[in-house]
Design a protein around this motif. Structure first.
Motif, short mmCIF file in Angstrom:
data_model
loop_
_atom_site.label_atom_id
_atom_site.label_comp_id
_atom_site.label_asym_id
_atom_site.label_seq_id
_atom_site.Cartn_x
_atom_site.Cartn_y
_atom_site.Cartn_z
N ASN A 195 0.83 -1.21 0.00
CA ASN A 195 0.00 0.00 0.00
C ASN A 195 0.86 1.26 0.00
O ASN A 195 0.45 2.30 -0.51
CB ASN A 195 -0.92 0.00 1.21
CG ASN A 195 -2.02 -1.04 1.11
OD1 ASN A 195 -2.34 -1.53 0.02
ND2 ASN A 195 -2.61 -1.40 2.24
N ALA A 196 2.06 1.16 0.59
CA ALA A 196 2.96 2.31 0.63
C ALA A 196 3.88 2.36 -0.60
O ALA A 196 4.69 3.28 -0.73
CB ALA A 196 3.82 2.25 1.90
N GLY A 197 3.72 1.38 -1.49
CA GLY A 197 4.55 1.33 -2.69
C GLY A 197 6.02 1.03 -2.40
O GLY A 197 6.91 1.52 -3.11
N LEU A 198 6.27 0.21 -1.37
CA LEU A 198 7.64 -0.07 -0.94
C LEU A 198 8.00 -1.53 -1.17
O LEU A 198 7.14 -2.42 -1.07
CB LEU A 198 7.80 0.26 0.56
CG LEU A 198 7.63 1.73 0.94
CD1 LEU A 198 7.53 1.87 2.46
CD2 LEU A 198 8.78 2.55 0.39
N PRO A 199 9.26 -1.82 -1.45
CA PRO A 199 9.71 -3.21 -1.62
C PRO A 199 9.88 -3.90 -0.27
O PRO A 199 9.75 -3.26 0.79
CB PRO A 199 11.06 -3.04 -2.33
CG PRO A 199 11.58 -1.74 -1.83
CD PRO A 199 10.36 -0.85 -1.67
N ALA A 200 10.18 -5.17 -0.31
CA ALA A 200 10.43 -5.92 0.91
C ALA A 200 11.64 -5.33 1.65
O ALA A 200 12.55 -4.79 1.03
CB ALA A 200 10.69 -7.39 0.58
N ILE A 201 11.62 -5.42 2.97
CA ILE A 201 12.71 -4.90 3.79
C ILE A 201 13.81 -5.95 3.89
O ILE A 201 13.55 -7.10 4.28
CB ILE A 201 12.20 -4.53 5.20
CG1 ILE A 201 11.18 -3.40 5.11
CG2 ILE A 201 13.35 -4.14 6.11
CD1 ILE A 201 10.54 -3.05 6.44
N ALA A 202 15.03 -5.58 3.55
CA ALA A 202 16.17 -6.49 3.62
C ALA A 202 17.07 -6.08 4.78
O ALA A 202 17.51 -4.93 4.85
CB ALA A 202 16.95 -6.47 2.31
N VAL A 203 17.32 -7.01 5.70
CA VAL A 203 18.19 -6.74 6.84
C VAL A 203 19.18 -7.89 7.00
O VAL A 203 19.05 -8.94 6.37
CB VAL A 203 17.39 -6.55 8.15
CG1 VAL A 203 16.45 -5.36 8.02
CG2 VAL A 203 16.63 -7.80 8.52
N ASP A 204 20.17 -7.67 7.86
CA ASP A 204 21.18 -8.69 8.12
C ASP A 204 20.91 -9.47 9.40
O ASP A 204 21.32 -10.62 9.53
CB ASP A 204 22.57 -8.03 8.25
CG ASP A 204 22.94 -7.22 7.02
OD1 ASP A 204 22.96 -7.81 5.92
OD2 ASP A 204 23.18 -6.00 7.15
N LEU A 205 20.21 -8.83 10.34
CA LEU A 205 20.10 -9.41 11.67
C LEU A 205 18.75 -9.09 12.30
O LEU A 205 18.29 -7.96 12.27
CB LEU A 205 21.22 -8.86 12.55
CG LEU A 205 21.38 -9.41 13.96
CD1 LEU A 205 21.78 -10.88 13.93
CD2 LEU A 205 22.43 -8.61 14.73
N ASP A 206 18.13 -10.13 12.89
CA ASP A 206 16.90 -9.94 13.65
C ASP A 206 17.25 -9.90 15.13
O ASP A 206 18.02 -10.73 15.63
CB ASP A 206 15.94 -11.11 13.40
CG ASP A 206 14.65 -10.95 14.18
OD1 ASP A 206 13.77 -10.19 13.72
OD2 ASP A 206 14.51 -11.59 15.25
#
Length: 363
Positions: A102-113
């Protein structure tokens, strides 16, 4: 007066059958509470189905309370933890993907949870400066947590603004924060409201429930590495085994100070890890021989002064360095605990050098 018609009689029979029918969730309460000889743990599939009903709002309050407390007394198995997390992740990912779309944003990519659900009481949340240091060197960290469920504790969400770390209130804000500063915190109430509702039952039930445990395993952004902490040592094994069942390739669980992901330099540390999909146990020696006294008062200003080099704090600085070292091992950026400590010490000592060198190379 005419008696009831056959249609009316049929309706009354059907209504009584409906009223007397067992609720679909009752089977899961019965499995856990059938007595010493007949009760048992839920299978992974049963746990997944039970949590799916809970997050969908298909469970009565009395059933939920009984279910959570029966689990609390029994203590949840790795299979139950994994099943609960699987169901919760489906609900979270649906909300996440819809919000980002809905915000027109791609998936969030991170290194660490990085999970933060305990809050601090005796010592400052030094792990937040460890996080700040890692993000400064290019490690993208997504943090999630909860606050306010236990009195007399300092929660992460309240401290983040003073440390210039983003406490976000939506997936769109989290996406921007990761892109700009390599860090975002999102409260569990934004991930899945029902999970937060269950955590807040702490004051009503008088006990923490298994939800406090399973949330640490959520990994809402599917990060390739997962950091976890528990308070009770026995849960290290359960978390390690649950991480394996969830298919997490790299994870680390420790008995963290106050239940947060923070190495206590006053004691030994057993890191129960998953390395490339295999269980590995790693012992880290204590840093100090004598215990440090708890803080009388927790103030954000002290942490800031330590960060800026305006105040020394023996315990705090080694808690930061030790936590960074554990994280470097989890990210496969150091080959031994000893080298990880040397590397973490160097990063801390050079934290004000510019520009910071990225720890993780990106294509």
């Amino acid at each position: 007066m005419r008696g009831p018609t056959k249609t009316t009689e049929l309706f009354l029979i059907m209504r009584n059958q409906y009223l007397n029918a067992e609720h679909p969730f009752a089977q899961y309460v019965r499995i856990l509470g059938k007595g010493k000889s007949s009760s048992r743990s839920l299978s992974l599939d049963e746990a997944r189905d039970a949590m799916a009903m809970i997050v969908a709002g298909e469970v009565e309050p009395v059933q939920l309370g009984a279910f959570l407390m029966l689990l609390r007394v029994k203590e949840e198995s790795p299979e139950e933890l994994a099943g609960f997390v699987m169901a919760a992740k489906i609900a979270i990912e649906k909300r996440r993907d819809e919000a980002l779309k809905n915000a027109g944003l791609p998936a969030i990519a991170v290194d660490l949870d990085w999970s933060s659900y305990a809050g601090k009481r005796k010592h400052y949340p030094w792990f937040l400066l460890a996080v700040k240091l890692l993000c400064q060197h290019g490690v993208r960290i997504f943090m999630h947590g909860a606050s306010g469920h236990t009195s007399n504790r300092l929660y992460t969400e309240a401290v983040l603004p003073s440390l210039d770390l983003a406490a976000c209130q939506s997936w769109a804000e989290a996406s921007a924060a990761i892109a700009n500063n390599n860090f975002a915190y999102l409260p569990v109430r934004e991930l899945e409201p029902m999970l937060d509702d269950m955590i807040q039952l702490r004051s009503l039930l008088g006990l923490r429930s298994p939800v406090h445990t399973l949330t640490r395993l959520l990994n809402p952004t599917q990060a390739p590495a997962v950091m976890q902490a528990i308070f009770h040592p026995a849960y290290r094994e359960s978390h390690q085994r649950a991480a394996l069942l969830l298919g997490y390739a790299n994870s680390c669980v420790i008995k963290g100070e106050g239940g947060e992901i923070e190495r206590n330099p006053d004691g030994t540390c057993l890191a129960k890890r998953v390395v490339s999909g295999e269980p590995v146990d790693e012992d880290w020696p204590m840093i100090f021989d004598q215990r440090h006294s708890p803080e009388e008062l927790l103030s954000d200003d002290v942490m800031l002064r330590v960060w800026h080099g305006e105040q020394a704090h023996e315990y705090g600085e080694m808690a930061i360095i030790g936590t960074v070292a554990l994280t470097l091992r989890t990210l496969a950026l150091s080959d031994t605990p000893e080298n990880a400590m040397i590397m973490a010490t160097s990063l801390w000592q050079q934290r004000h050098d510019t520009p910071a060198k990225a720890l993780i190379a990106r294509l």
